[in-house]
Design a protein around this motif. Structure first.
Motif, short mmCIF file in Angstrom:
data_model
loop_
_atom_site.label_atom_id
_atom_site.label_comp_id
_atom_site.label_asym_id
_atom_site.label_seq_id
_atom_site.Cartn_x
_atom_site.Cartn_y
_atom_site.Cartn_z
N ASP A 191 0.86 -1.19 0.00
CA ASP A 191 0.00 0.00 0.00
C ASP A 191 0.89 1.24 0.00
O ASP A 191 1.44 1.61 1.02
CB ASP A 191 -0.93 -0.02 1.23
N GLU A 192 1.03 1.86 -1.15
CA GLU A 192 1.89 3.03 -1.35
C GLU A 192 3.29 2.81 -0.76
O GLU A 192 3.76 3.59 0.07
CB GLU A 192 1.23 4.28 -0.75
N PRO A 193 3.99 1.76 -1.21
CA PRO A 193 5.27 1.41 -0.59
C PRO A 193 6.36 2.46 -0.81
O PRO A 193 7.35 2.47 -0.09
CB PRO A 193 5.66 0.10 -1.29
N THR A 194 6.16 3.35 -1.80
CA THR A 194 7.17 4.37 -2.05
C THR A 194 6.69 5.74 -1.58
O THR A 194 7.37 6.74 -1.78
CB THR A 194 7.50 4.44 -3.57
N GLY A 195 5.53 5.77 -0.93
CA GLY A 195 4.88 7.04 -0.57
C GLY A 195 5.67 7.91 0.40
O GLY A 195 5.54 9.13 0.38
N ASN A 196 6.49 7.30 1.27
CA ASN A 196 7.27 8.07 2.25
C ASN A 196 8.71 8.29 1.81
O ASN A 196 9.52 8.78 2.58
CB ASN A 196 7.31 7.33 3.60
N LEU A 197 9.03 7.87 0.58
CA LEU A 197 10.44 7.88 0.16
C LEU A 197 10.69 8.95 -0.91
O LEU A 197 9.79 9.31 -1.66
CB LEU A 197 10.80 6.50 -0.41
N ASP A 198 11.95 9.41 -0.97
CA ASP A 198 12.29 10.36 -2.04
C ASP A 198 12.27 9.61 -3.38
O ASP A 198 12.22 8.37 -3.41
CB ASP A 198 13.66 11.00 -1.77
N THR A 199 12.32 10.36 -4.47
CA THR A 199 12.11 9.77 -5.81
C THR A 199 13.10 8.64 -6.09
O THR A 199 12.70 7.55 -6.53
CB THR A 199 12.26 10.86 -6.89
#
Ligand SMILES: Nc1ncnc2c1ncn2[C@@H]1O[C@H](COP(=O)(O)OP(=O)(O)OP(=O)(O)O)[C@@H](O)[C@H]1O
Ligand SMILES: [Mg+2]
Length: 253
Positions: A191-199
């Motif tokens: 569930d949005e696994p990259t949502g808290n990470l920089d690009t």
């Protein structure tokens, strides 16, 4: 070929290939409706959702905030029950079972990756990764062996004795991926696994998921708000107001 920015030591040890052929159905969602009745009123979060996912497919789920993406993932992952309808994983009708059997199925069949990692911060990385294996009844020596191997494969073996809070976001998400792989799940839900990470870090995590799918035949369902990442998956399902609005196969992946 896709460009992968992954640890060189990733091997076929822990991250094993799915044994089945690629055209069999791992997930079947039938007439799933979810209604929340709360003090603030009645919300139809999902309305008659139907779809199947083939083994090894990498599916992205997109849609505006509040359209029902997390609700759907939580039902597929048996974290919540639908109001009506059923979900079958590897032919097992999950919601025809009792609560304790559902918990066992969740532990054995599902790997979950969350936006905010959801690691146990008072425990070491190694213990976080081992926990689902111990819950599944694996011997300590086998759980230790698997945890060591999967941490090596994901390039974070040197972090085994650290607490998650001391790691970067990308490293914590790798720990979460290691934890989700330890019981060799039939489906990985993210569930949005990259949502808290920089690009850049988000792209690394996405590339890791894509490798798990394309090289190791893992079935992955990923919620994302990022259209570029969604377009790089095999299939994109667009949800609007609790219903599937579009379901498209992405070419060239
Ligand atoms: N436990 C709950 N009780 C009441 N309503 C809920 C509950 N969980 C979700 N909802 C409602 O169900 C709808 C779908 O929520 P959901 O969290 O699935 O959306 P989402 O697509 O994941 O949104 P986002 O992109 O913001 O994460 C929303 O209207 C939400 O307010
Ligand atoms: Mg959500």
């Amino acid at each position: 070929m896709i460009e992968l920015n992954l640890p060189k030591n990733i091997t076929t040890g822990m991250i094993s290939k799915s044994p089945q052929t690629s055209d069999d159905i791992v997930l079947k969602i039938e007439h799933v409706t979810k209604i929340f009745d709360s003090a603030s009123g009645r919300v139809v979060a999902l309305e008659d959702i139907n779809f199947t996912v083939k083994r090894g497919q990498f599916v992205s789920i997109m849609g505006p905030s509040g359209c029902g993406k997390s609700t759907l993932l939580n039902i597929i992952g048996a974290l919540d029950r639908p109001t009506s309808g059923n979900v079958s994983i590897n032919g097992h009708e999950i919601f025809s079972l009792g609560d304790s059997e559902i918990a066992t199925m969740r532990n054995r069949l599902i790997g979950y990756i969350f936006q905010s990692y959801n690691l146990v911060n008072r425990s070491t990385v190694e213990i976080n990764v081992k926990l689902p294996a111990i819950i599944a009844g694996m011997s300590t020596s086998e759980a230790n062996r698997r945890a060591k191997k999967v941490l090596e494969e994901l390039g974070i073996a040197d972090k085994a004795k650290q607490k998650p809070a001391n790691l970067s976001g990308g490293q914590q998400q790798r720990v979460a991926i290691a934890r989700c792989l330890i019981n060799n799940p039939a489906i990985i839900l993210a569930d949005e696994p990259t949502g808290n990470l920089d690009t850049k870090t988000g792209q690394d995590i996405f590339d890791m998921l894509k490798l798990l799918s394309h090289k190791f035949g893992r079935t992955i369902i990923m919620v994302t708000h990022n259209p570029e990442l969604a377009a790089a998956t095999d299939r994109s399902v667009l949800i609007k107001d609790g219903k599937i609005e579009k379901d498209i196969l992405n070419k060239n992946n």
